[in-house]
Motif scaffolding. Sequence first.
Motif, PDB file in Angstrom:
ATOM      1  N   TYR A 186       0.831  -1.205   0.000  1.00  0.00           N
ATOM      2  CA  TYR A 186       0.000   0.000   0.000  1.00  0.00           C
ATOM      3  C   TYR A 186       0.869   1.260   0.000  1.00  0.00           C
ATOM      4  O   TYR A 186       0.698   2.151  -0.834  1.00  0.00           O
ATOM      5  N   ARG A 195      -6.339  -0.581  -3.107  1.00  0.00           N
ATOM      6  CA  ARG A 195      -6.813   0.413  -2.142  1.00  0.00           C
ATOM      7  C   ARG A 195      -6.198   1.786  -2.437  1.00  0.00           C
ATOM      8  O   ARG A 195      -6.907   2.803  -2.499  1.00  0.00           O
ATOM      9  N   GLU A 238      -8.265   5.092  -3.914  1.00  0.00           N
ATOM     10  CA  GLU A 238      -8.254   6.380  -3.225  1.00  0.00           C
ATOM     11  C   GLU A 238      -7.895   7.520  -4.182  1.00  0.00           C
ATOM     12  O   GLU A 238      -8.435   8.619  -4.083  1.00  0.00           O
ATOM     13  N   ARG A 239      -6.999   7.240  -5.109  1.00  0.00           N
ATOM     14  CA  ARG A 239      -6.540   8.286  -6.029  1.00  0.00           C
ATOM     15  C   ARG A 239      -7.472   8.458  -7.228  1.00  0.00           C
ATOM     16  O   ARG A 239      -7.615   9.554  -7.739  1.00  0.00           O
TER      17      ARG A 239
END
Length: 132
Positions: A51, A93, A97-98
């Motif tokens: 991550y 993940r 998010e981006r």
Amino acid sequence: MDHTRQRASSGSPLEPRIGFSRAVRAGQHVAVAGTAPIGDDGSTIGPGDVYTQTVRCLDIAERALRDVGASIEDVIRTRIMLTDVTRWEEAARAHGERFAAVRPACTFVEVSRFIDPAWLVEVELDAVLDPR
């Protein structure tokens, strides 16, 4: 159509050694090269943490986009390369998010290794700018 090339560097010592740019803009098209989780001091960011490494790769790639006049919103394709594809959800993940609002075409692939064995992930981006 304007075919002038604009280039961006992330400062990686590998760029001049290999002979590549972090990003190249040709007209409205932008390609961001395979981007590894390298810190400003040349060390690997987030050893063992997919991550954190993915976030770092995306940070570097996003900065390269800005350097050639593009943004995350212009991205049409991403490629996430992992040394262990069973850990894809950790990278996903960070990607989600981006890119939740952008939703580019995306591919996750497993590779046998990278130049530095501490790298668990690399990211590539393609973008197209609106001609307006």
